[in-house]
Design an enzyme around this catalytic site. Structure first.
Site, PDB file in Angstrom:
ATOM      1  N   LYS A  45       0.729  -1.120   0.129  1.00 29.51           N
ATOM      2  CA  LYS A  45      -0.163  -0.036  -0.016  1.00 29.51           C
ATOM      3  C   LYS A  45       0.899   1.236   0.006  1.00 29.51           C
ATOM      4  O   LYS A  45       0.258   2.413  -0.346  1.00 29.51           O
ATOM      5  CB  LYS A  45      -1.029  -0.216   1.167  1.00 29.51           C
ATOM      6  CG  LYS A  45      -1.903  -1.105   1.227  1.00 29.51           C
ATOM      7  CD  LYS A  45      -2.496  -1.022   2.900  1.00 29.51           C
ATOM      8  CE  LYS A  45      -2.411  -2.151   3.399  1.00 29.51           C
ATOM      9  NZ  LYS A  45      -3.020  -2.161   4.737  1.00 29.51           N
ATOM     10  N   GLY A  46       2.054   1.061   0.367  1.00 32.58           N
ATOM     11  CA  GLY A  46       2.994   2.381   0.529  1.00 32.58           C
ATOM     12  C   GLY A  46       3.151   3.266  -0.637  1.00 32.58           C
ATOM     13  O   GLY A  46       3.263   4.306  -0.333  1.00 32.58           O
ATOM     14  N   ASP A 103       7.500   2.912  -3.161  1.00 27.86           N
ATOM     15  CA  ASP A 103       7.704   4.071  -2.276  1.00 27.86           C
ATOM     16  C   ASP A 103       9.065   4.104  -1.975  1.00 27.86           C
ATOM     17  O   ASP A 103      10.019   5.203  -1.689  1.00 27.86           O
ATOM     18  CB  ASP A 103       6.891   3.803  -0.978  1.00 27.86           C
ATOM     19  CG  ASP A 103       6.726   2.359  -0.343  1.00 27.86           C
ATOM     20  OD1 ASP A 103       7.725   1.697  -0.955  1.00 27.86           O
ATOM     21  OD2 ASP A 103       6.432   2.239   0.622  1.00 27.86           O
ATOM     22  N   ASP A 106      15.023  -0.447   0.191  1.00 28.29           N
ATOM     23  CA  ASP A 106      15.521  -0.656   1.229  1.00 28.29           C
ATOM     24  C   ASP A 106      16.799  -1.893   1.077  1.00 28.29           C
ATOM     25  O   ASP A 106      17.693  -1.593   0.586  1.00 28.29           O
ATOM     26  CB  ASP A 106      14.695  -1.017   2.394  1.00 28.29           C
ATOM     27  CG  ASP A 106      15.324  -1.060   3.830  1.00 28.29           C
ATOM     28  OD1 ASP A 106      16.298  -0.083   4.221  1.00 28.29           O
ATOM     29  OD2 ASP A 106      14.818  -1.972   4.633  1.00 28.29           O
ATOM     30  N   PHE A 155      14.160   5.276   9.820  1.00 27.39           N
ATOM     31  CA  PHE A 155      12.844   4.576   9.565  1.00 27.39           C
ATOM     32  C   PHE A 155      11.937   5.902   9.220  1.00 27.39           C
ATOM     33  O   PHE A 155      11.660   6.674  10.176  1.00 27.39           O
ATOM     34  CB  PHE A 155      12.188   3.737  10.505  1.00 27.39           C
ATOM     35  CG  PHE A 155      11.236   3.054  10.385  1.00 27.39           C
ATOM     36  CD1 PHE A 155      11.285   1.998   9.420  1.00 27.39           C
ATOM     37  CD2 PHE A 155       9.935   3.440  10.334  1.00 27.39           C
ATOM     38  CE1 PHE A 155      10.129   1.344   8.760  1.00 27.39           C
ATOM     39  CE2 PHE A 155       8.838   2.774  10.136  1.00 27.39           C
ATOM     40  CZ  PHE A 155       9.091   1.760   9.247  1.00 27.39           C
ATOM     41  N   ARG A 168       0.376   7.022   7.118  1.00 27.07           N
ATOM     42  CA  ARG A 168       0.355   7.072   5.803  1.00 27.07           C
ATOM     43  C   ARG A 168      -0.075   8.242   5.233  1.00 27.07           C
ATOM     44  O   ARG A 168       0.285   8.623   3.999  1.00 27.07           O
ATOM     45  CB  ARG A 168      -0.469   5.902   4.983  1.00 27.07           C
ATOM     46  CG  ARG A 168       0.094   4.299   5.330  1.00 27.07           C
ATOM     47  CD  ARG A 168      -0.770   3.616   4.496  1.00 27.07           C
ATOM     48  NE  ARG A 168      -0.246   1.984   4.990  1.00 27.07           N
ATOM     49  CZ  ARG A 168       0.602   1.318   4.535  1.00 27.07           C
ATOM     50  NH1 ARG A 168       1.453   1.727   3.735  1.00 27.07           N
ATOM     51  NH2 ARG A 168       0.438   0.090   4.938  1.00 27.07           N
TER      52      ARG A 168
HETATM   53  P1  IMP Z   1      13.122  -3.749   0.520  1.00 23.91           P
HETATM   54  O1  IMP Z   1      12.458  -4.992  -0.004  1.00 23.91           O
HETATM   55  O2  IMP Z   1      13.970  -4.177   1.870  1.00 23.91           O
HETATM   56  O3  IMP Z   1      13.944  -2.916  -0.370  1.00 23.91           O
HETATM   57  O4  IMP Z   1      12.008  -2.894   1.279  1.00 23.91           O
HETATM   58  C1  IMP Z   1      11.055  -2.466   0.674  1.00 23.91           C
HETATM   59  C2  IMP Z   1       9.845  -2.042   1.487  1.00 23.91           C
HETATM   60  O5  IMP Z   1      10.036  -2.028   2.992  1.00 23.91           O
HETATM   61  C3  IMP Z   1       9.418  -0.876   0.874  1.00 23.91           C
HETATM   62  O6  IMP Z   1       8.217  -1.062  -0.031  1.00 23.91           O
HETATM   63  C4  IMP Z   1       8.546  -0.349   2.263  1.00 23.91           C
HETATM   64  O7  IMP Z   1       7.022  -1.113   2.354  1.00 23.91           O
HETATM   65  C5  IMP Z   1       9.301  -0.965   3.512  1.00 23.91           C
HETATM   66  N1  IMP Z   1      10.227  -0.030   4.152  1.00 23.91           N
HETATM   67  C6  IMP Z   1      11.517   0.011   3.992  1.00 23.91           C
HETATM   68  N2  IMP Z   1      12.027   1.129   4.788  1.00 23.91           N
HETATM   69  C7  IMP Z   1      11.107   1.786   5.096  1.00 23.91           C
HETATM   70  C8  IMP Z   1      10.868   2.801   5.956  1.00 23.91           C
HETATM   71  O8  IMP Z   1      11.697   3.693   6.376  1.00 23.91           O
HETATM   72  N3  IMP Z   1       9.742   3.239   6.403  1.00 23.91           N
HETATM   73  C9  IMP Z   1       8.420   2.635   6.129  1.00 23.91           C
HETATM   74  N4  IMP Z   1       8.500   1.380   5.271  1.00 23.91           N
HETATM   75  C10 IMP Z   1       9.757   0.981   4.792  1.00 23.91           C
HETATM   76 MG    MG Z   2       6.268  -0.905   0.120  1.00 26.48          MG
END
Ligand code: IMP
Ligand code: MG
Length: 183
Positions: A45-46, A103, A106, A155, A168
């Site tokens: 949803k982000g 969004d 990470d 975060f 959100r």
């Molecule tokens: P990845 O698969 O580790 O790259 O993570 C991506 C997902 O982790 C994003 O789509 C977000 O939903 C969540 N995420 C990563 N960092 C944050 C943050 O600082 N705040 C909120 N959600 C995050």
């Molecule tokens: Mg996300």
């Protein structure tokens, strides 16, 4: 009410707007050819807020679609394995030029998994667009095609991003007070 939990604003509404405009210009430029069949794929949803603002600024014709995945278990740490909760359901994947709208990147697990998944399903092309990038946290080597703003390893919430499904709706990106998630 929600704002009292924010330590400080990291990216203002104005800066977000400028960044989304710049990304829309880049996408317009790259997808201007009439043989493109651009499908913006919102990762729920982000990415809802980012997607909504970005699509309004585009001039090229687009279709939209959504997928829902989860990689974050609970709290503020990425879980690693990506799980598809809502898949796309369309017969024309082989003629789609997907642009995944995310969004934040990470660890890189979500975007790298989804890119492979869509290519495996036979997509004509797959590119990725992320509003925020935390490069210091990368676990898999992945570089998004379109990238808004690089941020430090904090975060963040707001502009679609949540902590425990909250925050959100904030119109800016802010750093959450650590006492909220350390509670
Ligand atoms: P990845 O698969 O580790 O790259 O993570 C991506 C997902 O982790 C994003 O789509 C977000 O939903 C969540 N995420 C990563 N960092 C944050 C943050 O600082 N705040 C909120 N959600 C995050
Ligand atoms: Mg996300």
């Amino acid at each position: 009410m929600l704002r009292k939990d924010i330590e400080r604003i990291l990216i203002s509404e104005e800066e977000l707007d400028k960044t989304v405009s710049r990304l829309a210009e880049e996408i317009d430029r790259d997808y201007s050819s009439p043989d493109k069949n651009l499908v913006l794929l919102c990762i729920l949803k982000g990415s809802i807020t980012f997607m909504g603002d970005l699509m309004k600024k585009l001039h090229v014709p687009v279709e939209i679609d959504c997928m829902k995945v989860s990689s974050y278990g609970s709290g503020t740490k990425s879980g690693g394995a990506v799980k598809i909760i809502l898949d796309i359901d369309r017969p024309d994947i082989s003629s789609c030029d997907f642009l995944i709208i995310e969004d934040i990147i990470d660890s890189g697990n979500t975007l790298s998994y989804l890119t492979g998944y869509l290519m495996h399903k036979g997509a004509r092309s797959v590119r990725t667009c992320t509003l925020l990038d935390k490069p210091s946290r990368r676990v898999v080597d992945f570089t998004p095609d379109y990238r808004g703003i690089e941020i430090p390893d904090e975060f963040v919430v707001g502009y679609g991003l949540d902590y425990a499904e909250k925050y959100r709706t904030l119109p800016f990106v802010g750093i959450l007070k650590p006492e909220i998630y350390l509670k």
